[in-house]
Structures are given as C-alpha cells and as structure tokens.
Design a protein around this motif. Sequence first.
Motif, PDB file in Angstrom:
ATOM      1  N   VAL A 166       0.787  -1.057  -0.004  1.00  0.00           N
ATOM      2  CA  VAL A 166      -0.055   0.049   0.001  1.00  0.00           C
ATOM      3  C   VAL A 166       0.932   1.109  -0.047  1.00  0.00           C
ATOM      4  O   VAL A 166       1.833   1.474   0.810  1.00  0.00           O
ATOM      5  CB  VAL A 166      -0.818   0.032   1.122  1.00  0.00           C
ATOM      6  CG1 VAL A 166      -1.875   1.379   1.058  1.00  0.00           C
ATOM      7  CG2 VAL A 166      -1.594  -1.248   1.345  1.00  0.00           C
ATOM      8  N   VAL A 167       0.909   2.275  -0.835  1.00  0.00           N
ATOM      9  CA  VAL A 167       1.560   3.074  -1.017  1.00  0.00           C
ATOM     10  C   VAL A 167       0.635   4.310  -0.678  1.00  0.00           C
ATOM     11  O   VAL A 167      -0.409   4.488  -1.166  1.00  0.00           O
ATOM     12  CB  VAL A 167       1.988   3.736  -2.561  1.00  0.00           C
ATOM     13  CG1 VAL A 167       2.946   4.663  -2.652  1.00  0.00           C
ATOM     14  CG2 VAL A 167       2.977   2.469  -3.070  1.00  0.00           C
ATOM     15  N   VAL A 168       1.228   5.237   0.238  1.00  0.00           N
ATOM     16  CA  VAL A 168       0.319   6.386   0.858  1.00  0.00           C
ATOM     17  C   VAL A 168       0.879   7.620   1.112  1.00  0.00           C
ATOM     18  O   VAL A 168       2.167   7.607   1.063  1.00  0.00           O
ATOM     19  CB  VAL A 168      -0.319   5.826   2.415  1.00  0.00           C
ATOM     20  CG1 VAL A 168      -1.247   4.406   2.139  1.00  0.00           C
ATOM     21  CG2 VAL A 168       0.711   5.421   3.155  1.00  0.00           C
ATOM     22  N   TYR A 169       0.054   8.785   1.179  1.00  0.00           N
ATOM     23  CA  TYR A 169       0.650   9.883   1.574  1.00  0.00           C
ATOM     24  C   TYR A 169       1.218   9.670   2.757  1.00  0.00           C
ATOM     25  O   TYR A 169       0.465   9.154   4.047  1.00  0.00           O
ATOM     26  CB  TYR A 169      -0.302  10.845   1.240  1.00  0.00           C
ATOM     27  CG  TYR A 169      -0.342  11.187   0.013  1.00  0.00           C
ATOM     28  CD1 TYR A 169       0.304  11.844  -0.881  1.00  0.00           C
ATOM     29  CD2 TYR A 169      -1.939  11.018  -0.635  1.00  0.00           C
ATOM     30  CE1 TYR A 169       0.460  12.130  -2.291  1.00  0.00           C
ATOM     31  CE2 TYR A 169      -1.929  11.249  -2.145  1.00  0.00           C
ATOM     32  CZ  TYR A 169      -1.078  11.794  -2.737  1.00  0.00           C
ATOM     33  OH  TYR A 169      -1.430  11.812  -4.212  1.00  0.00           O
ATOM     34  N   ASP A 193      11.534   7.001  -1.537  1.00  0.00           N
ATOM     35  CA  ASP A 193      12.520   7.958  -1.664  1.00  0.00           C
ATOM     36  C   ASP A 193      12.004   9.308  -1.458  1.00  0.00           C
ATOM     37  O   ASP A 193      12.771  10.348  -1.670  1.00  0.00           O
ATOM     38  CB  ASP A 193      13.057   7.734  -3.282  1.00  0.00           C
ATOM     39  CG  ASP A 193      12.119   7.592  -4.324  1.00  0.00           C
ATOM     40  OD1 ASP A 193      10.843   7.125  -3.913  1.00  0.00           O
ATOM     41  OD2 ASP A 193      11.894   8.268  -5.433  1.00  0.00           O
ATOM     42  N   ASP A 194      10.367   9.461  -1.617  1.00  0.00           N
ATOM     43  CA  ASP A 194      10.010  10.674  -1.306  1.00  0.00           C
ATOM     44  C   ASP A 194       9.509  10.663  -0.045  1.00  0.00           C
ATOM     45  O   ASP A 194       8.557   9.963   0.387  1.00  0.00           O
ATOM     46  CB  ASP A 194       8.835  11.208  -2.196  1.00  0.00           C
ATOM     47  CG  ASP A 194       7.922  12.348  -2.180  1.00  0.00           C
ATOM     48  OD1 ASP A 194       8.287  13.054  -1.270  1.00  0.00           O
ATOM     49  OD2 ASP A 194       7.213  12.680  -3.184  1.00  0.00           O
ATOM     50  N   PRO A 195      10.011  11.601   0.995  1.00  0.00           N
ATOM     51  CA  PRO A 195       9.538  11.658   2.153  1.00  0.00           C
ATOM     52  C   PRO A 195       7.814  11.962   2.439  1.00  0.00           C
ATOM     53  O   PRO A 195       7.602  11.674   3.610  1.00  0.00           O
ATOM     54  CB  PRO A 195      10.278  12.673   3.041  1.00  0.00           C
ATOM     55  CG  PRO A 195      10.969  13.516   1.645  1.00  0.00           C
ATOM     56  CD  PRO A 195      11.079  12.545   0.578  1.00  0.00           C
ATOM     57  N   LYS A 196       7.462  12.413   1.663  1.00  0.00           N
ATOM     58  CA  LYS A 196       5.853  12.726   1.556  1.00  0.00           C
ATOM     59  C   LYS A 196       5.104  11.346   1.535  1.00  0.00           C
ATOM     60  O   LYS A 196       3.704  11.420   1.451  1.00  0.00           O
ATOM     61  CB  LYS A 196       5.300  13.781   0.693  1.00  0.00           C
ATOM     62  CG  LYS A 196       6.155  15.088   0.824  1.00  0.00           C
ATOM     63  CD  LYS A 196       5.910  15.971   0.011  1.00  0.00           C
ATOM     64  CE  LYS A 196       6.543  17.464   0.051  1.00  0.00           C
ATOM     65  NZ  LYS A 196       6.399  18.254  -1.084  1.00  0.00           N
TER      66      LYS A 196
END
Length: 165
Positions: free
Chosen positions: A7-10, A39-42
């Motif tokens: 699951v990829v989440v904000y 790789d994106d801290p968000k």
Amino acid sequence: MKHIVSVVVYNNPSVLARVCGLFGRRGFNIDSLSVATTDDPKISRITITAQGDENTLDQIVKQTSKLEETINVTALKEEESVCRELLLVKVVTDGAFDNSIVQLADEYGALILDITSKSMILELTGTSRKIDNFVAALTALRDKDRDLRVKNVCRTGITALDRGV
C-alpha cells in the motif's frame, strides 16, 4: 493462504492507524506489517501480510484503495516479487560458545553482530522460510551437554517489491 499487500500512501499523521483500523473493522488479521518512507519523504510504503482466501484479498485491496491517503494498492505474488525479512536473534549459554553457532551462521549467511562470553546476537536477512529454518536450526543446537538457548527473537515482518518495471 498468505497474501502480501503493498500500500503506497501519503505520509500523513495517523495514516498507519487508519489502514490498521480498516483491517480490524473488517475482521482481517495482520500477520506482519512493515512501513517506511520511500525516496519521497511525503510518501510511505506499507507492506502487510494477512491470511485469507481470494475473496478476503479482494476485499482488502478494495477497502484499502478507498482510503483518502491511498495512492496505490497492489496484491503481490510471492513468486513474482522480491520478499525479505530481517531477523535479530540473541543466543545465550552458561558456558563458552563452540563453533557450531558460527558454522550455522555461515551456512545461512547470518552476521554475528555482538559476541560476549555468554551471549551472541546474530542478524539474518532472507525469506520468511529461511528465517524460520534458521531459528529452528539454532533451537536444535541445544542438547543435554550444554545450556544453549535462543533468548530473544525480533523480526521485522515482510517487506516486498514486485519484480520488473
């Protein structure tokens, strides 16, 4: 049947609690859970393993996809993914260690991170099956002639990525 869901989440406050709460409300038990920023801290990736049939998997994917913070949900097939788990294990003895633990660590590719006269901490990365087998092999080293035992086991749970582009 074990299912692996990515699951990829904000990366918002309480997003993990909402995902876990969704599983609990639907009666799905989480066997393992791994989460970290990408790789994106968000953005964070949550890897969840759960037991159930194909209908359970379908419901997990559909319900998790409905969460506001969800970017993407993927059901991963173990044979089409790279799945790894990390193990830290402490082995203790009342006497000195012999070479059998070092040989076993070598055989499995485990690292010895810390060693004293009465304890040893080992690290192993691999599939869940490999880690299960390693812990069983360590436990089997104990016999009546020596007081050798696995004192602590700490596992991360599965983290996984699908193969290919």
